[in-house]
Design a protein around this motif. Structure first.
Motif, PDB file in Angstrom:
ATOM      1  N   THR A 235       0.836  -1.201   0.000  1.00 36.39           N
ATOM      2  CA  THR A 235       0.000   0.000   0.000  1.00 36.39           C
ATOM      3  C   THR A 235       0.870   1.250   0.000  1.00 36.39           C
ATOM      4  OG1 THR A 235      -1.775  -1.148   1.149  1.00 36.39           O
ATOM      5  CG2 THR A 235      -1.777   1.252   1.284  1.00 36.39           C
ATOM      6  N   VAL A 236       1.887   1.260   0.848  1.00 40.45           N
ATOM      7  CA  VAL A 236       2.786   2.407   0.930  1.00 40.45           C
ATOM      8  C   VAL A 236       3.567   2.566  -0.370  1.00 40.45           C
ATOM      9  CG1 VAL A 236       4.825   3.312   2.134  1.00 40.45           C
ATOM     10  CG2 VAL A 236       2.903   2.384   3.446  1.00 40.45           C
ATOM     11  N   SER A 237       3.997   1.468  -0.958  1.00 40.80           N
ATOM     12  CA  SER A 237       4.702   1.517  -2.236  1.00 40.80           C
ATOM     13  C   SER A 237       3.817   2.177  -3.298  1.00 40.80           C
ATOM     14  CB  SER A 237       5.102   0.099  -2.662  1.00 40.80           C
ATOM     15  OG  SER A 237       5.807   0.111  -3.871  1.00 40.80           O
ATOM     16  N   ALA A 238       2.551   1.788  -3.344  1.00 42.24           N
ATOM     17  CA  ALA A 238       1.611   2.384  -4.301  1.00 42.24           C
ATOM     18  C   ALA A 238       1.441   3.874  -4.027  1.00 42.24           C
ATOM     19  CB  ALA A 238       0.268   1.667  -4.239  1.00 42.24           C
ATOM     20  N   MET A 239       1.422   4.262  -2.762  1.00 45.10           N
ATOM     21  CA  MET A 239       1.298   5.686  -2.423  1.00 45.10           C
ATOM     22  C   MET A 239       2.506   6.471  -2.923  1.00 45.10           C
ATOM     23  SD  MET A 239      -0.211   5.564   1.425  1.00 45.10           S
ATOM     24  CE  MET A 239      -1.866   4.983   1.788  1.00 45.10           C
ATOM     25  N   PHE A 240       3.700   5.911  -2.771  1.00 46.92           N
ATOM     26  CA  PHE A 240       4.896   6.577  -3.294  1.00 46.92           C
ATOM     27  C   PHE A 240       4.787   6.731  -4.811  1.00 46.92           C
ATOM     28  CE2 PHE A 240       7.306   5.546   0.689  1.00 46.92           C
ATOM     29  CZ  PHE A 240       7.814   6.819   0.920  1.00 46.92           C
ATOM     30  N   ARG A 241       4.304   5.697  -5.491  1.00 48.53           N
ATOM     31  CA  ARG A 241       4.139   5.781  -6.949  1.00 48.53           C
ATOM     32  C   ARG A 241       3.158   6.904  -7.317  1.00 48.53           C
ATOM     33  NH1 ARG A 241       4.696  -0.114  -6.683  1.00 48.53           N
ATOM     34  NH2 ARG A 241       6.470  -0.707  -7.982  1.00 48.53           N
ATOM     35  N   GLU A 242       2.064   7.013  -6.547  1.00 47.65           N
ATOM     36  CA  GLU A 242       1.086   8.074  -6.803  1.00 47.65           C
ATOM     37  C   GLU A 242       1.724   9.455  -6.698  1.00 47.65           C
ATOM     38  OE1 GLU A 242      -2.070   7.472  -3.985  1.00 47.65           O
ATOM     39  OE2 GLU A 242      -2.684   5.578  -4.906  1.00 47.65           O
ATOM     40  N   LEU A 243       2.742   9.574  -5.857  1.00 46.94           N
ATOM     41  CA  LEU A 243       3.430  10.852  -5.679  1.00 46.94           C
ATOM     42  C   LEU A 243       4.510  11.083  -6.742  1.00 46.94           C
ATOM     43  CD1 LEU A 243       3.809  10.787  -1.793  1.00 46.94           C
ATOM     44  CD2 LEU A 243       2.280  12.249  -3.146  1.00 46.94           C
ATOM     45  N   GLY A 244       4.675  10.114  -7.629  1.00 49.99           N
ATOM     46  CA  GLY A 244       5.642  10.266  -8.711  1.00 49.99           C
ATOM     47  C   GLY A 244       6.960   9.545  -8.490  1.00 49.99           C
ATOM     48  N   ALA A 245       7.063   8.775  -7.427  1.00 53.95           N
ATOM     49  CA  ALA A 245       8.301   8.041  -7.153  1.00 53.95           C
ATOM     50  C   ALA A 245       8.488   6.905  -8.153  1.00 53.95           C
ATOM     51  CB  ALA A 245       8.288   7.483  -5.733  1.00 53.95           C
TER      52      ALA A 245
ATOM     53  N   SER B  37      -5.196   5.247  10.009  1.00 55.64           N
ATOM     54  CA  SER B  37      -6.013   5.312   8.799  1.00 55.64           C
ATOM     55  C   SER B  37      -5.123   5.422   7.558  1.00 55.64           C
ATOM     56  CB  SER B  37      -6.930   6.530   8.860  1.00 55.64           C
ATOM     57  OG  SER B  37      -6.167   7.728   8.711  1.00 55.64           O
ATOM     58  N   LEU B  38      -5.745   5.189   6.401  1.00 54.96           N
ATOM     59  CA  LEU B  38      -5.015   5.342   5.143  1.00 54.96           C
ATOM     60  C   LEU B  38      -4.558   6.782   4.964  1.00 54.96           C
ATOM     61  CD1 LEU B  38      -6.948   3.188   2.519  1.00 54.96           C
ATOM     62  CD2 LEU B  38      -4.626   2.841   3.373  1.00 54.96           C
ATOM     63  N   GLU B  39      -5.359   7.732   5.378  1.00 50.89           N
ATOM     64  CA  GLU B  39      -4.973   9.142   5.246  1.00 50.89           C
ATOM     65  C   GLU B  39      -3.776   9.473   6.127  1.00 50.89           C
ATOM     66  OE1 GLU B  39      -5.646  11.385   2.931  1.00 50.89           O
ATOM     67  OE2 GLU B  39      -6.674   9.654   2.078  1.00 50.89           O
ATOM     68  N   GLU B  40      -3.725   8.910   7.339  1.00 53.78           N
ATOM     69  CA  GLU B  40      -2.564   9.123   8.206  1.00 53.78           C
ATOM     70  C   GLU B  40      -1.315   8.526   7.572  1.00 53.78           C
ATOM     71  OE1 GLU B  40      -4.665   9.178  12.614  1.00 53.78           O
ATOM     72  OE2 GLU B  40      -4.274   7.251  11.648  1.00 53.78           O
ATOM     73  N   THR B  41      -1.460   7.336   6.992  1.00 52.38           N
ATOM     74  CA  THR B  41      -0.328   6.701   6.314  1.00 52.38           C
ATOM     75  C   THR B  41       0.095   7.539   5.115  1.00 52.38           C
ATOM     76  OG1 THR B  41      -1.020   4.516   7.047  1.00 52.38           O
ATOM     77  CG2 THR B  41       0.462   4.597   5.156  1.00 52.38           C
ATOM     78  N   ARG B  42      -0.881   8.003   4.326  1.00 51.55           N
ATOM     79  CA  ARG B  42      -0.588   8.810   3.142  1.00 51.55           C
ATOM     80  C   ARG B  42       0.167  10.083   3.531  1.00 51.55           C
ATOM     81  NH1 ARG B  42      -2.890   7.847  -1.391  1.00 51.55           N
ATOM     82  NH2 ARG B  42      -4.728   6.921  -0.446  1.00 51.55           N
ATOM     83  N   ALA B  43      -0.220  10.717   4.635  1.00 51.49           N
ATOM     84  CA  ALA B  43       0.451  11.937   5.087  1.00 51.49           C
ATOM     85  C   ALA B  43       1.909  11.646   5.452  1.00 51.49           C
ATOM     86  CB  ALA B  43      -0.293  12.536   6.283  1.00 51.49           C
ATOM     87  N   GLN B  44       2.151  10.501   6.110  1.00 58.32           N
ATOM     88  CA  GLN B  44       3.526  10.129   6.448  1.00 58.32           C
ATOM     89  C   GLN B  44       4.339   9.869   5.188  1.00 58.32           C
ATOM     90  OE1 GLN B  44       3.941   7.203   9.796  1.00 58.32           O
ATOM     91  NE2 GLN B  44       1.714   7.204   9.620  1.00 58.32           N
TER      92      GLN B  44
END
Length: 183
Positions: A16-26, A164-171
């Motif tokens: 999930t975190v890996s996908a979030m980094f990708r969403e940010l352009g990583a 929450s997912l939003e807390e994780t996304r913020a980190q």
């Protein structure tokens, strides 16, 4: 080019975190994907595995992961023999992709690997992001991984994925900004 490891234990939410980094352009290189690619039909690694572990390549020339798993998971020597075949090829492909990304102008790449610390790969990196979650979640599955408490000692950043997912996304966003800003 800066290379930052991304790791976490079973059930920690690393994907999930890996996908979030990708969403940010990583740019994220996935070690599991590399491991699958180096044993595709016709590759030197698969041919070597077939010789070393008779019966694990099926009639279509594909790796029978179940048959191989049955042999290596119960025997550390067999697992090490497999790793001796695959790990150098995975590292070479990681280096090739990192170089290609550097030539394309990327300044940072994340290397997503569950066994990053166990395999000592963190030592050559510019930082480590550890995805963390409560141990009760992790205990639901078995893994050949170090406990997160041991990995934490090697982490540059820790993503606490217990909220929450939003807390994780913020980190993740904060860490990505720090990684990009500390070049």
């Amino acid at each position: 080019m800066r290379v930052v490891g991304l790791t976490g234990g079973i059930g920690s939410g690393k994907s999930t975190v890996s996908a979030m980094f990708r969403e940010l352009g990583a740019e994220v290189i996935d070690a599991d994907q590399l491991a699958r690619e180096v044993v595709e039909p016709g590759t030197p690694a698969l041919e070597e595995i077939g010789r070393r572990f008779p019966g694990v390549v099926d009639a279509q020339g594909r790796l029978d992961r179940g048959a191989l798993g049955a042999r290596i998971f119960a025997d550390e020597g067999e697992r090490r023999a497999l790793e001796a075949i695959t790990h150098p090829r995975i590292r070479a492909e990681m280096a090739r992709r990192t170089e290609a990304l550097a030539r394309a102008g990327h300044e940072v790449v994340l290397y997503d690997a569950a066994l990053l610390i166990e395999n000592g790969l963190h030592r050559g990196m510019d930082g480590v992001v550890l995805v963390s979650a409560p141990e009760a979640v992790q205990r639901a599955r078995l893994a050949a991984q170090l406990p997160l408490a041991d990995k934490r000692a090697h982490a540059t950043w820790v993503v606490d994925n217990g909220g929450s997912l939003e807390e994780t996304r913020a980190q993740v966003r904060r860490i990505w900004e720090e990684i990009r800003g500390s070049g």
